[in-house]
Structures are given as C-alpha cells and as structure tokens.
Design a protein around this motif. Structure first.
Motif, PDB file in Angstrom:
ATOM      1  N   GLY A 156       0.797  -1.220   0.000  1.00  0.00           N
ATOM      2  CA  GLY A 156       0.000   0.000   0.000  1.00  0.00           C
ATOM      3  C   GLY A 156       0.824   1.261   0.000  1.00  0.00           C
ATOM      4  O   GLY A 156       2.056   1.228  -0.041  1.00  0.00           O
ATOM      5  N   THR A 164       6.027  -3.842  -3.243  1.00  0.00           N
ATOM      6  CA  THR A 164       4.639  -3.850  -3.715  1.00  0.00           C
ATOM      7  C   THR A 164       4.320  -2.663  -4.624  1.00  0.00           C
ATOM      8  O   THR A 164       3.263  -2.644  -5.247  1.00  0.00           O
ATOM      9  CB  THR A 164       3.656  -3.862  -2.529  1.00  0.00           C
ATOM     10  N   ASP A 195      -2.614  -4.891   3.149  1.00  0.00           N
ATOM     11  CA  ASP A 195      -2.514  -3.437   3.128  1.00  0.00           C
ATOM     12  C   ASP A 195      -2.154  -2.948   4.528  1.00  0.00           C
ATOM     13  O   ASP A 195      -2.745  -3.371   5.525  1.00  0.00           O
ATOM     14  CB  ASP A 195      -3.852  -2.834   2.686  1.00  0.00           C
ATOM     15  N   THR A 290      -9.651  -7.300   5.195  1.00  0.00           N
ATOM     16  CA  THR A 290      -8.742  -6.695   4.221  1.00  0.00           C
ATOM     17  C   THR A 290      -9.515  -6.136   3.042  1.00  0.00           C
ATOM     18  O   THR A 290     -10.521  -6.714   2.613  1.00  0.00           O
ATOM     19  CB  THR A 290      -7.713  -7.719   3.716  1.00  0.00           C
ATOM     20  N   THR A 296      -5.687  -1.366  -2.987  1.00  0.00           N
ATOM     21  CA  THR A 296      -4.298  -1.236  -2.531  1.00  0.00           C
ATOM     22  C   THR A 296      -3.392  -0.818  -3.671  1.00  0.00           C
ATOM     23  O   THR A 296      -2.527   0.061  -3.513  1.00  0.00           O
ATOM     24  CB  THR A 296      -3.820  -2.565  -1.929  1.00  0.00           C
ATOM     25  N   GLY A 300      -1.573   2.719  -3.856  1.00  0.00           N
ATOM     26  CA  GLY A 300      -0.122   2.616  -3.850  1.00  0.00           C
ATOM     27  C   GLY A 300       0.504   3.321  -5.032  1.00  0.00           C
ATOM     28  O   GLY A 300       1.537   3.989  -4.901  1.00  0.00           O
TER      29      GLY A 300
END
Length: 331
Positions: A156, A164, A195, A290, A296, A300
């Motif tokens: 995230g 990520t 996340d 989640t 996410t 991100g």
C-alpha cells in the motif's frame, strides 16, 4: 484508552498511531524522531531504546502497547522498563519467523527458526531476530498478555521497500516503447499481501479488545498471474507482457523478491511455495478484514507517482535493465 506506540514515526507505526487517535484514544509515541513526525493528535516522547534509561521520558501507566521492533535488545529494554506498567502488549512480528517456506497453507503451528542469540543483527537474521523478540515477550508476560501478529508482506501507500509498488508503477509507465513489461512465468506461485492500513486497524482493535495469542496476519492468496492481471486492469495497462521462465531469469542474474536488478514478489519454486500462501484463518476469526487488491494497487500507485521521482529504489529493474532484458527475451 491510553496507548503507547514504540515507534510511531515510520510507515506502519505512524498508521497505528493515526488509527488509534482517530478512534479517540490518547496516543503516546516513543521514538528517536529521526524518521518522521508522529500523526496529529499523538504525543512524541524522544527516547533511545538501546538502554532502559531511554524510556525515562514516559510517565504513568498505559492500557496497551504496540511495538514493531526487529531488535531483540529493544524488546528486552522495553520489558524491563515497562513490563509492570502495561497490561497488554501487541507485537508486530513476521511470517519470516518460520523455518520452512515450502509448504502452502501452513498455520501458526509451523516450526520456527532458532532465536537469534546476542545482539549482532543484520537483515540476514531478520527472522531469527523476530523469533527472539517473540520468545522474550512470551516468557516475560505470559500467553494472556501478549498478541504476536506475524505479518505477511505489507503493501500500500508508503511502501518504501518498493516490493509492492514496483508492478503498479511499471505497468502504469512501461520502460519499452511498445508498452511491453517483463513478467516471470510463474503460474503456480502464490502471492499474498496485506494493506498496511488494514493491518494497523486490526492491531488497534486487538489492543482495544486485549486479544492475546499468535496469529498470521495477511490477505487472501492469489496466484501470481492473477495478481499481475489485477494490477494491469487497475492501472490500465494494454501493452504486451513478455513471460520468462525461472531458469531464464536465473541465467540473466535477475534476483527474486527485492534488491537491485530484481523482480519483486517473484520467488523460486518449489522452495518458496509456502512463503506467501500462509493461513490467516485465525486472525480472520478474530476480526481481521482486508480491502481489495485493486484498492491497494490504486492507492499505492498514487503514492508512488507523488513521491517516487528522485527516490532511490530498493527493488526492481531499472528501465534500462528491463529494456535490455526484453531485447534478449524476444526474438
């Protein structure tokens, strides 16, 4: 509640502190104050955790404590300074504590690495260090006073490890002229993220409810091609993907997971078949929820585009490296 966050200026610690403040708790953060600022509404107390005296600026008792340290020394000093002043401890551990990463679906009963002995720490003994922290807490506090949250790969906005953030950014801005992106051909590789905002929210809930026990804390498992397709659809990538096998990547000296000249989230099989496919059923039964991977990824990428230019990268291929590798991979 009066909650103490040991840290609170870094990525996860700051999110923890912010979440607790939002819920109306009094939040105190103990940190050196070198990695950022505490969230609005939290109080920063400067302290060096390498000694018991470093906690001297903290006054009174606390209802709960949250700690993200990787250093066994910091765990020991915290226990000596605060063990009698905090009834409930929440410790953010890691799934890296496990000795075997080849078994998909393993739960919290899986064997652990040996605990790190002494205080000579490096990233090569990250898992062993977390085991030492876990054991020190369990021995000093007992099973009913501590939550051990073995987090999976945290994702995230705010992920400065680039593990990520790499794929959303690369698919949104391919290095090649035709939009091609080099992708590991890993149809059997599981991928599992959580996340940071979801992890922080659950940890604060555990502090509020004085949840105790040991829990793997990660998101649902997806096969790597499914992860890649979700990223592509979320960021709007329409170019080709060039699939390359594990053996080819190894021949080209492309590293898995992280570091220079790497492809993040890719892991060699079969030895890492279970690394990102662990069971989080126990945490889910205790309230872990989640968000979607698409959310996410979207958030991100927004953070990457806002903060990324000029930042030294810790994982992934440079655009130059990828263009070179694409030239070798395609006829």
């Amino acid at each position: 509640m009066r909650i103490l966050v040991l840290g609170g200026t870094g990525w996860l610690g700051s999110l923890l502190a912010s979440e607790a403040v939002t819920r109306g708790h009094e939040v105190v953060c103990l940190a050196r104050g070198e990695s950022g600022h505490v969230p609005d509404g939290a109080t920063l107390v400067h302290g060096d955790r390498s000694t018991v005296e470093g906690y001297g600026g903290l006054d009174g008792d606390f209802d709960a404590l949250v700690d993200v340290t990787r250093f066994p020394l910091h765990t020991r000093t915290a226990l000596e300074a605060l063990g009698s002043r905090v009834p409930h401890w929440v410790f953010v551990s890691s799934c890296s504590v496990y000795a075997d990463h080849g078994t998909p679906g393993a739960d919290e009963s899986a064997d652990l690495l040996p605990a790190l002995e002494g205080d000579e720490w490096s990233m090569e003994v990250y898992g062993e260090g977390k085991v030492a922290c876990e054991q020190a807490l369990a021995e000093a506090l007992g099973a009913d006073r501590v939550l051990l949250a073995r987090a999976g790969l945290i994702a995230g906005p705010g992920d400065i490890t680039d593990r990520t953030g790499y794929w959303p950014l690369r698919f949104a801005h391919p290095a090649s002229d035709d939009g091609a992106v080099l992708v590991p051909n890993a149809p059997d590789l599981g991928t599992q993220l959580i996340d940071a905002r979801d992890l922080a929210a659950w940890l604060v809930t555990c502090a509020e409810q004085r949840t105790a026990g040991t829990f793997n804390a990660s998101g649902p498992v997806q096969l790597f091609p499914e992860y890649v397709e979700t990223v592509r659809q979320t960021v709007g990538h329409t170019g080709p993907t060039v699939l390359v096998d594990q053996s080819w990547l190894e021949e080209q000296e492309v590293l898995p997971w992280s570091g220079d000249r790497s492809l993040p989230l890719w892991l060699p099989l079969p030895e890492y078949a279970g690394f990102m496919t662990r069971s989080s059923a126990a945490a889910e039964a205790h309230g872990l929820r989640t968000r979607t991977l698409a959310e996410t990824v979207r958030d991100g990428l927004e953070w990457e585009l806002r903060t990324g230019p000029g930042r030294a990268r810790k994982a992934g291929l440079t655009p130059t490296d990828e263009v070179e590798l694409l030239g070798r991979a395609r006829p």
